[in-house]
Scaffold this active site. Structure first.
Site, PDB file in Angstrom:
ATOM      1  N   LYS A  65       0.889  -1.327   0.039  1.00 10.52           N
ATOM      2  CA  LYS A  65       0.163   0.014   0.162  1.00 10.52           C
ATOM      3  C   LYS A  65       0.859   1.391  -0.154  1.00 10.52           C
ATOM      4  CE  LYS A  65      -4.733  -1.367   1.905  1.00 10.52           C
ATOM      5  NZ  LYS A  65      -5.411  -1.113   3.012  1.00 10.52           N
ATOM      6  N   ASN A  86      -4.763   2.031  -2.030  1.00 15.14           N
ATOM      7  CA  ASN A  86      -5.310   0.691  -1.993  1.00 15.14           C
ATOM      8  C   ASN A  86      -6.093   0.394  -3.457  1.00 15.14           C
ATOM      9  OD1 ASN A  86      -7.688   2.094  -1.900  1.00 15.14           O
ATOM     10  ND2 ASN A  86      -8.999   0.674  -0.607  1.00 15.14           N
ATOM     11  N   ASP A 102     -10.417   3.348   1.445  1.00 12.13           N
ATOM     12  CA  ASP A 102     -10.670   2.727   2.601  1.00 12.13           C
ATOM     13  C   ASP A 102     -11.379   3.879   3.500  1.00 12.13           C
ATOM     14  OD1 ASP A 102      -9.226   0.271   2.492  1.00 12.13           O
ATOM     15  OD2 ASP A 102      -7.469   1.406   3.054  1.00 12.13           O
ATOM     16  N   GLY A 127      -5.302   2.957  18.052  1.00  7.85           N
ATOM     17  CA  GLY A 127      -4.434   2.431  17.192  1.00  7.85           C
ATOM     18  C   GLY A 127      -3.984   3.606  16.309  1.00  7.85           C
ATOM     19  N   ALA A 128      -2.633   3.333  15.749  1.00  4.53           N
ATOM     20  CA  ALA A 128      -2.215   4.487  14.954  1.00  4.53           C
ATOM     21  C   ALA A 128      -1.448   3.741  13.551  1.00  4.53           C
ATOM     22  CB  ALA A 128      -1.168   5.154  15.848  1.00  4.53           C
ATOM     23  N   GLY A 129      -1.856   2.807  13.086  1.00  7.22           N
ATOM     24  CA  GLY A 129      -1.478   2.225  11.959  1.00  7.22           C
ATOM     25  C   GLY A 129      -1.777   2.649  10.773  1.00  7.22           C
ATOM     26  N   GLY A 130      -1.907   1.868   9.470  1.00  6.55           N
ATOM     27  CA  GLY A 130      -2.357   2.322   8.350  1.00  6.55           C
ATOM     28  C   GLY A 130      -4.130   2.577   8.329  1.00  6.55           C
ATOM     29  N   ALA A 131      -4.689   1.747   8.929  1.00 10.49           N
ATOM     30  CA  ALA A 131      -5.912   1.641   9.121  1.00 10.49           C
ATOM     31  C   ALA A 131      -6.373   3.042   9.689  1.00 10.49           C
ATOM     32  CB  ALA A 131      -6.713   0.768   9.679  1.00 10.49           C
TER      33      ALA A 131
END
Ligand code: ATR
Length: 270
Positions: A65, A86, A102, A127-131
Site C-alpha cells: 500500500k 489501495n 478505505d 491504534g495508529a497504523g495504516g487503518a
C-alpha cells in the site's frame, strides 16, 4: 472485457475477488477480477505486467500500500494525504492513478449503520497504523475536530496526530479517562481479530450516548462489541468498511457503482 485484480502477498485470504465477482454477476457485466500474488521485490515488474495486459486497474493490499506510491504516475488527494494507495486506476494511455477508498468505506459504513451519529463530540481512535490513518482522515472530512489517538506505541500516536492537526495523541494507559466523554470509540487495531489477543478495555466509563465502531470483521461479533451491546451502546461492525471500500473501486474498474445486499454480506462472512 474489462479485467481487474487485487495484488498482495500473501493473497489467498483476500475477500476482494468474491466481492467483485458478486457484483459482476449482479449487474450482468462482462469482466474478471482475480487475486494476483506479487512479492515485494517483484512489485514493479508485476504492476508493469498488469498494465501491459490491459487491466483497467487493481486493488492493492499488504505489503504494497505504501511502496506502490512511487510506481504510479499521480495520486488522488486522498491517497496523497493518507500516504497509502489501495486502488490503482489504469487510464487508456497506460498511466496510473493511485487512490485510497478505505476512508470512504469507513465513512459510508458509519453513515449507514449509525445515521444519527453526529461527529461533534470527542472521538477516541485506538491504534495508529495504516487503518487509523485513513480513519482519522475520514473523521476529519466528516467534520470531527476533536480526535484523540491512543496507541500502544505512543510515538506512533504522536506521529499520526502531528500529521492530522488538531488531532492529539495520548498514551494507551489514558484510555479509561478518554472514554469518559467520548461520543465515538473506534478500534482500528488488530486486537480482537481471530488469532490475535483480545482488546481488553472496560467500556464502563463511556457515556450512554456513545457509539462503538470496531473495524475487525473476523469475528464480526468482537468482544469489544459484545461488551458495548451489554451496555446498550450503539455499535458498528467492521464488515461494512470492507464492503464499502470496494464500491468505488468496482465503479472505477467496471463503470457501475454497486450496492451492498444481504447475499453479499452472507457470502463474505461465510
Ligand atoms: P493496519 O494497517 O491494519 O492499521 P498496522 O499498520 O500494522 O496495521 O497497525 C496495527 C495497529 O494495531 C497499531 O496501532 C499497533 O500498535 P503499535 O503502533 O504499538 O504497533 C496496534 N496493535 C497491534 N498489536 C497490538 C497489541 N497487542 N496491543 C496494542 N496494540 C496493538
Amino acid at each position: 472485457m474489462k479485467k481487474a485484480a487485487v495484488i498482495g502477498w500473501p493473497i489467498q485470504h483476500t475477500k476482494s475477488p468474491l466481492i467483485h465477482a458478486h457484483w459482476l454477476e449482479k449487474y450482468g457485466l462482462r469482466g474478471s477480477y482475480e487475486a494476483v500474488a506479487i512479492q515485494a521485490d517483484d512489485l514493479k515488474e508485476g504492476v508493469k505486467r498488469l498494465v501491459g495486459e490491459g487491466y483497467s486497474g487493481f486493488n492493492v493490499t499488504v505489503p504494497h500500500k505504501q511502496s506502490i506510491i512511487s510506481l504510479v504516475d499521480y495520486l488522488r488527494a486522498d491517497a496523497e494525504r493518507i500516504a497509502a494507495v489501495n486502488t490503482v486506476v489504469v487510464n487508456p494511455d497506460g498511466s496510473m492513478e493511485g487512490r485510497n477508498t478505505d476512508h470512504f468505506g469507513f465513512t459510508e459504513n458509519l453513515k449507514s449503520r449509525a445515521p444519527e451519529y453526529k461527529t461533534r463530540g470527542p472521538v477516541v481512535v485506538l491504534g495508529a497504523g495504516g487503518a487509523a490513518r485513513s480513519i482519522v482522515y475520514a473523521l476529519q472530512n466528516m467534520g470531527a475536530n476533536d480526535i484523540v489517538i491512543a496507541n500502544r506505541t505512543y510515538a506512533n500516536a504522536r506521529a499520526l496526530a502531528a500529521a492530522f492537526p488538531p488531532a492529539i495523541a495520548k498514551p494507551w494507559e489514558a484510555i479509561p479517562d478518554l472514554l469518559k466523554n467520548a461520543s465515538l470509540l473506534v478500534n482500528t487495531t488488530s486486537l480482537g481479530m481471530k488469532g490475535q489477543p483480545q482488546l481488553e478495555i472496560d467500556l464502563a466509563p463511556l457515556p450512554d450516548h456513545a457509539t462503538v465502531y470496531d473495524i475487525v470483521y473476523n469475528p464480526l461479533d468482537t468482544e469489544l462489541l459484545r461488551q458495548a451491546k451489554r451496555r446498550n451502546l450503539k455499535i458498528v461492525t467492521g464488515i461494512g468498511m470492507l464492503l464499502h471500500q470496494a464500491r468505488p473501486a468496482f465503479e472505477a474498474f467496471f463503470g457501475t457503482l454497486p450496492d451492498i445486499d444481504d447475499d453479499l454480506i452472507k457470502k463474505v462472512l461465510a
